[in-house]
Write an enzyme that holds these catalytic residues in place. Structure first.
Site, PDB file in Angstrom:
ATOM      1  N   ASP A 183      34.008  39.469  37.549  1.00  0.00           N
ATOM      2  CA  ASP A 183      34.648  38.361  36.955  1.00  0.00           C
ATOM      3  C   ASP A 183      35.370  37.844  38.182  1.00  0.00           C
ATOM      4  OD1 ASP A 183      35.557  37.003  34.629  1.00  0.00           O
ATOM      5  OD2 ASP A 183      37.344  38.231  34.272  1.00  0.00           O
ATOM      6  N   ARG A 199      47.243  59.133  35.450  1.00  0.00           N
ATOM      7  CA  ARG A 199      47.972  58.316  34.306  1.00  0.00           C
ATOM      8  C   ARG A 199      47.642  58.996  33.121  1.00  0.00           C
ATOM      9  NH1 ARG A 199      44.165  53.046  33.184  1.00  0.00           N
ATOM     10  NH2 ARG A 199      45.748  52.912  31.445  1.00  0.00           N
ATOM     11  N   GLU A 256      43.101  43.563  22.987  1.00  0.00           N
ATOM     12  CA  GLU A 256      41.928  42.974  22.427  1.00  0.00           C
ATOM     13  C   GLU A 256      40.922  43.986  22.132  1.00  0.00           C
ATOM     14  OE1 GLU A 256      40.962  44.363  26.183  1.00  0.00           O
ATOM     15  OE2 GLU A 256      42.553  42.795  25.713  1.00  0.00           O
ATOM     16  N   ASP A 257      40.942  45.202  22.882  1.00  0.00           N
ATOM     17  CA  ASP A 257      40.149  46.298  22.665  1.00  0.00           C
ATOM     18  C   ASP A 257      40.409  46.980  21.211  1.00  0.00           C
ATOM     19  OD1 ASP A 257      42.312  47.044  23.955  1.00  0.00           O
ATOM     20  OD2 ASP A 257      41.465  48.598  25.109  1.00  0.00           O
TER      21      ASP A 257
END
Length: 394
Positions: free
Chosen positions: A36, A122, A173-174
């Site tokens: 991207d 994380r 969005e997911d």
């Protein structure tokens, strides 16, 4: 498999190595990788991988779209397999991940498969990995608390409903995509006994999704709440699902950061939340939350940022709220700020702990069990009186 990649070096190297290490037959795989608009060698790394990989690999290089939705949608448009899996370029797979997930979907005919996720530098979701489930749904499991896209989806389900990621959303969005898939799926499977996905925290703090400002979180909450309201009739099941956007997306905007926000930002947050609270905040949602969560959202609904600040300070200090037991121990109130303050005017029920929270306090007795016992005793007494017996022994 669809891999969206932006400025993913050097993490992409280990990610692709985990793809090559998959135990599933490479002939059963296809990889569609989208660079991207990277400038750090990500595109070249993907092309080198395509040249050596045992499975077919398609590399698409495009201008930066600003988020993960665009690359994922490009990948969906090119996918030809029975299933699709979304792999972020800075994460990696367990060696048996695809083999296990495909086998699980084939065995049970389910449309979505969740593989256990483990965080590396994380945090990762935990509450849904209690045990492996061949077939479950949103209402009998905790899968609503993992709405990331890193799951196996049956492509026929996505195509039947024209499902794509919302490119107007810059975050969340997911969650929108996955919640819709859960709701439309003919069953969901959970693999809890094998780590399929390693969620990697980058040292540079960069991820495929750009963090953006707080307004994006409200956009995400708004979209997810609307989806739930559109797809699930009003009632207990809708309230159960609404807990997720209220608790995970909206409530953090009124956490410790709220204390350091400017007056202007605080006002703006309250304004953004107001229509969401009016449309979707219901007792059935409130009663599923802990007292301090419910109290903060109640004050947001009442647009009382002045009172909210006191509660946030109390919660941030990690103080244990005092307990007030009433009704012979069957009602337990937690004394957060403004409890029974006439000036504040907050109803007692906002401070009333539900059984799952109240059980931690000594002296609490569950009302349901006590009510049942009292009703049973009264019934026996009535029967004895009707037969002419005294009740002294009862």
């Amino acid at each position: 498999m669809i891999i969206g990649a932006y400025e993913a070096m050097p993490y992409l190297v280990e990610c692709l190595a985990s793809v090559e290490a998959q135990t599933i037959d490479p002939a059963r795989m296809e990889v569609i990788a989208i660079d991207d608009g990277s400038t750090d060698g990500t595109g070249e790394c993907l092309e080198e991988f395509a040249a050596r990989a045992a499975m077919p690999v398609t590399v698409v290089r495009q201008q930066n779209s600003g988020g993960p939705s665009g690359p994922r949608n490009v990948g969906l448009g090119k996918a030809t397999g029975r299933y699709v899996f979304f792999l972020d370029a800075d994460d990696r797979l367990g060696p048996e991940a695809l083999e296990r997930m495909v086998a699980m979907a084939d065995k049970n005919g389910t449309d979505v498969v969740l593989g256990r996720v483990e965080g590396v530098n994380r945090t990762a979701p935990k509450s849904m990995w209690g045990k492996t489930l061949d077939r479950t749904d949103l209402y009998t499991s905790n899968i609503k608390f993992t709405l990331s896209a890193q799951k196996l989806f049956r492509r026929a389900l996505l195509d039947e409903h024209g499902m794509r990621f919302d490119e107007s959303l810059w975050t969340g969005e997911d969650a929108l995509f996955t919640m819709e898939a859960y709701l439309r799926a003919d069953g969901v499977s959970v693999i809890a006994d094998y780590t399929c996905y390693y969620l990697v925290g980058r040292d540079d703090g960069k991820h495929v999704t750009k963090s953006g400002g707080y307004t994006l979180r409200f956009d995400s909450a708004r979209a997810l709440m609307k989806l739930i309201a559109d797809m699930v009739p009003a009632g207990d099941q809708r309230d159960m699902l609404m807990v997720r956007p209220f608790l995970i997306t909206l409530l953090p905007q009124f956490g410790p950061k709220f204390l350091t926000d400017s007056e202007e930002v605080r006002w703006h947050k309250m304004e953004l939340a107001k229509p969401l609270m009016e449309a979707y905040w219901r007792p059935g949602v409130a009663h599923r939350l802990k007292v301090h969560e419910r109290l903060r959202l109640h004050l947001v609904a009442m647009q009382r940022s002045d009172l909210l600040l006191d509660v946030v300070k109390f919660v941030k200090a990690k103080k244990q709220a005092a307990a007030v037991l009433e009704k012979r121990g069957t009602r337990l109130y937690l004394v957060y700020p403004h409890f029974r303050s006439r000036a504040a005017g907050i109803p007692d029920e906002i401070y009333l702990a539900e059984a799952r929270e109240a059980r931690a306090f000594e002296g609490y007795r569950e009302a349901a069990a006590n009510s049942f016992l009292r009703r049973a005793v009264r019934k026996v007494r009535r029967m004895l009186r009707a037969r002419g017996f005294g009740t002294a022994a009862v």
